[in-house]
Design a protein around this motif. Structure first.
Motif, PDB file in Angstrom:
ATOM      1  N   HIS A 207     -48.247   4.104  27.981  1.00  0.00           N
ATOM      2  CA  HIS A 207     -48.158   5.612  28.270  1.00  0.00           C
ATOM      3  C   HIS A 207     -46.752   6.265  27.926  1.00  0.00           C
ATOM      4  O   HIS A 207     -45.836   5.426  27.509  1.00  0.00           O
ATOM      5  N   ILE A 208     -46.689   7.563  28.037  1.00  0.00           N
ATOM      6  CA  ILE A 208     -45.503   7.893  27.770  1.00  0.00           C
ATOM      7  C   ILE A 208     -44.124   7.662  28.555  1.00  0.00           C
ATOM      8  O   ILE A 208     -43.276   7.768  28.191  1.00  0.00           O
ATOM      9  N   GLY A 209     -44.565   7.361  29.927  1.00  0.00           N
ATOM     10  CA  GLY A 209     -43.279   6.664  30.347  1.00  0.00           C
ATOM     11  C   GLY A 209     -42.498   5.370  30.063  1.00  0.00           C
ATOM     12  O   GLY A 209     -41.551   5.438  29.897  1.00  0.00           O
ATOM     13  N   HIS A 210     -43.732   4.632  29.412  1.00  0.00           N
ATOM     14  CA  HIS A 210     -43.122   3.458  28.612  1.00  0.00           C
ATOM     15  C   HIS A 210     -42.382   3.811  27.429  1.00  0.00           C
ATOM     16  O   HIS A 210     -41.235   3.354  27.024  1.00  0.00           O
ATOM     17  N   LEU A 211     -42.870   4.749  26.740  1.00  0.00           N
ATOM     18  CA  LEU A 211     -42.145   5.320  25.543  1.00  0.00           C
ATOM     19  C   LEU A 211     -40.613   5.954  26.033  1.00  0.00           C
ATOM     20  O   LEU A 211     -39.668   5.676  25.117  1.00  0.00           O
ATOM     21  N   ILE A 212     -40.654   6.724  26.872  1.00  0.00           N
ATOM     22  CA  ILE A 212     -39.348   7.395  27.201  1.00  0.00           C
ATOM     23  C   ILE A 212     -38.284   6.280  27.444  1.00  0.00           C
ATOM     24  O   ILE A 212     -37.344   6.560  27.162  1.00  0.00           O
ATOM     25  N   ILE A 213     -38.787   5.283  28.272  1.00  0.00           N
ATOM     26  CA  ILE A 213     -37.912   4.587  28.721  1.00  0.00           C
ATOM     27  C   ILE A 213     -37.369   3.539  27.659  1.00  0.00           C
ATOM     28  O   ILE A 213     -36.195   3.436  27.230  1.00  0.00           O
ATOM     29  N   ALA A 214     -38.341   2.897  26.684  1.00  0.00           N
ATOM     30  CA  ALA A 214     -37.885   2.271  25.460  1.00  0.00           C
ATOM     31  C   ALA A 214     -36.899   3.197  24.627  1.00  0.00           C
ATOM     32  O   ALA A 214     -36.075   2.562  24.221  1.00  0.00           O
TER      33      ALA A 214
END
Length: 193
Positions: A14-21
């Motif tokens: 999800h976008i949370g994973h992408l924001i962190i990565a």
């Protein structure tokens, strides 16, 4: 090249994973972040975990526009159940030209002392820690550890569990997912039962 390894089932990504990565790739001293998709443990109940290759495909869809973020199926090829220390050893042998670091939330850091051979991991690898809501007090031995780096990434209160439950309850979660991932889930009716 210095590579941060971001492990997860990504069920779904999800976008949370992408924001962190993306934050780690852009603002920590890393050249790339590899999203390491954790395979289904054959000894555990499958429950709501999608097929390994479906989850890997969604990570490909989510990351194809980010040149510093790469999907990885490295753990699919390792004996199960697998441990992070084994994955790191395997990657070190396969890619001796790279330096590998771990990315983890503060909540995971608090249980690092329970990991298999965690001392070996800390001896040879740096760990980049991002903040989490309600992660508790940090274990004293990790507070000023030279291999542990706290990165002020955004705090994301979004979980794959919440997304799966919402999809099951026919809620619109499109804004929480990369667009191509949302289309793929919607087309295949994943998580809707």
């Amino acid at each position: 090249m210095k590579i941060g390894l971001y492990f997860g089932t990504f069920n779904p990504i999800h976008i949370g994973h992408l924001i962190i990565a993306n934050h780690m790739a852009e603002f920590a001293d890393l050249d790339q972040v590899w999203m390491v998709v954790t395979p289904h443990n054959p000894h555990k109940q499958k429950s709501t975990l999608l097929d390994d290759y479906e989850r890997l495909h969604m990570v490909h869809l989510a990351t194809e526009d980010f040149n510093k973020i790469k999907p990885s199926d490295i753990e699919f090829k390792l004996p199960q159940p697998n441990y992070t220390v084994n994955t790191l050893a395997h990657l070190g042998e396969k890619y001796p030209q790279h330096e590998f670091a771990l990315l983890m939330g503060e909540d995971n850091l608090n249980s690092l002392h329970k990991w298999k051979n965690y001392e070996t991991i800390l001896k040879y690898h740096h760990i980049y820690v991002y903040p989490r809501v309600n992660s508790g007090e940090m274990d004293e031995q990790f507070v000023n550890h030279p291999k542990i780096h706290r990165v002020g990434a955004p705090v994301i209160e979004l979980s794959s569990t919440f997304i799966r439950e919402s999809l099951k309850n026919k809620k619109n979660v499109a804004p929480m997912l990369p667009h191509k991932v949302w289309e793929y889930i919607d087309h295949n009716l994943f998580y809707s039962k």
